[in-house]
Design a protein around this motif. Structure first.
Motif, PDB file in Angstrom:
ATOM      1  N   ASN A 100       0.556  -1.043   0.015  1.00  0.00           N
ATOM      2  CA  ASN A 100       0.169   0.387   0.453  1.00  0.00           C
ATOM      3  C   ASN A 100       1.275   1.926   0.053  1.00  0.00           C
ATOM      4  OD1 ASN A 100      -3.161  -0.623   0.220  1.00  0.00           O
ATOM      5  ND2 ASN A 100      -1.839  -1.785   1.951  1.00  0.00           N
ATOM      6  N   ARG A 121      -1.005   4.944   0.549  1.00  0.00           N
ATOM      7  CA  ARG A 121      -0.636   5.327   1.805  1.00  0.00           C
ATOM      8  C   ARG A 121       0.134   4.586   2.807  1.00  0.00           C
ATOM      9  NH1 ARG A 121      -6.015   1.005   3.031  1.00  0.00           N
ATOM     10  NH2 ARG A 121      -6.142   3.122   4.859  1.00  0.00           N
ATOM     11  N   THR A 173      -0.067   7.549   5.225  1.00  0.00           N
ATOM     12  CA  THR A 173      -1.597   7.996   6.323  1.00  0.00           C
ATOM     13  C   THR A 173      -1.183   6.908   6.763  1.00  0.00           C
ATOM     14  OG1 THR A 173      -2.321   6.793   4.460  1.00  0.00           O
ATOM     15  CG2 THR A 173      -1.766   9.575   4.376  1.00  0.00           C
TER      16      THR A 173
END
Length: 315
Positions: free
Chosen positions: A131, A134, A137
């Motif tokens: 990922n 992301r 985050t």
């Protein structure tokens, strides 16, 4: 057994650490490589901490976890090696009961933390590869701090019963420990009572910490490898997997010595005690010295910063 023959170590009593029985004449010579390895481990891990602190580009999740690993390695090696060297150099074999239990707690809790940090680093590699968009985050500073706190609390709490269980047993056989540190089994074997609860808890702790950690690391790398094999080119696959090499080496440096040590302790009944203790010592020597070398060599940012420091010093 009468009360007069029972030594109550719950008071101001001491244990005697023998170091490596059978090799007393070679203690001084054995101490030389041990001392060198310990010095390299301390220097290497402090160097990692210094470089990450000084280099703003390294202020990211992977390097925060690396700093946690460096601190854990420092505490792990410092919990056992200085006392071992004092036995070898100064014949300082005595250790108080409270100091013995404290050493036992630190060794067990920080060995669990080391394993937990490797799980956190496996999660970091999973997010970075599976990922990537992301990554920032998911692995925020707050998330990294929570993961680190969870690792510390888990290991610290699970290690607490060991000294408390050891404290409750009556010790009436001997106060001589044929070891260079206060290992849990080495201490409770001296007790006169039924110590099965200590053995059962040790197995529970082994499966709940190391067993689960190995499971989560295996799951992470299963997903990572699946993502890597879906990449379009061989170069992309090799480059992506190359970001995991340091972590894989760190895992092997921790678990392989531990695996062989556990295997020999359980099945090597005919193995000489001094050989068993030398193998056991690898678990406390190898990871702290190899981890900074692995990440120093394999991580370009750390390697470049280290070269920059040395070239600036000598110019």
């Amino acid at each position: 057994m009468s009360d007069s023959n029972t030594t109550n170590f719950k008071n101001s009593s001491t244990f005697i650490l023998l170091g490596i029985p059978g090799l007393e004449a070679a203690h001084l010579w054995i101490s030389i490589p041990f001392c060198i390895i310990y010095a390299i481990a301390v220097l290497g891990n402090f160097t990692i901490l210094f470089i990450v602190k000084r280099e703003p580009s390294l202020h990211g999740p992977m390097y925060y976890f690396l700093c946690m690993l460096a601190i854990t390695d420092l505490v792990m090696s410092t919990s056992t090696l200085p006392k071992m060297l004092s036995i070898f150099w100064f014949n300082s074999r005595e250790i108080s009961f409270s100091a013995c239990l404290t050493q036992m707690y630190f060794v067990l809790s920080f060995s669990g933390m080391e394993s937990g940090i490797l799980v956190a680093m496996a999660f970091d590699r999973y997010v970075a590869i599976c990922n990537p968009l992301r990554y920032t985050t998911i692995l925020t500073k707050s998330a990294v701090a929570k993961i680190g706190l969870a690792v510390v609390l888990r290991s610290g709490i699970l290690a607490l019963p060991y000294p408390f269980l050891a404290m409750r047993w009556p010790y009436c056989r001997t106060n001589i420990i044929p070891h260079f540190y206060c290992g849990h089994i080495a201490v409770v074997k001296l007790a006169c009572g039924d110590i099965r609860i200590s053995s059962y808890y040790g197995l529970f702790d082994l499966f709940s910490q190391i067993g689960m950690d190995v499971f989560f690391i295996s799951m992470s790398y299963t997903l990572i490898l699946r993502a890597i094999f879906h990449l379009p080119t061989k170069d992309a696959r090799l480059k992506t997997f190359g970001t995991c090499i340091s972590h894989v080496c760190a895992i092997l440096a921790l678990y392989v010595p531990d695996f062989f040590s556990s295997l020999i302790q359980r099945f090597g009944h005919n193995v000489p005690l001094h050989f068993l203790l030398l193998i056991t010592s690898l678990y406390y020597l190898v990871p702290p010295v190899l981890h900074p070398i692995i990440y120093g060599v394999r991580t370009k940012q750390i390697r470049d910063r280290l070269l920059q420091i040395f070239t600036h010093k000598w110019t």
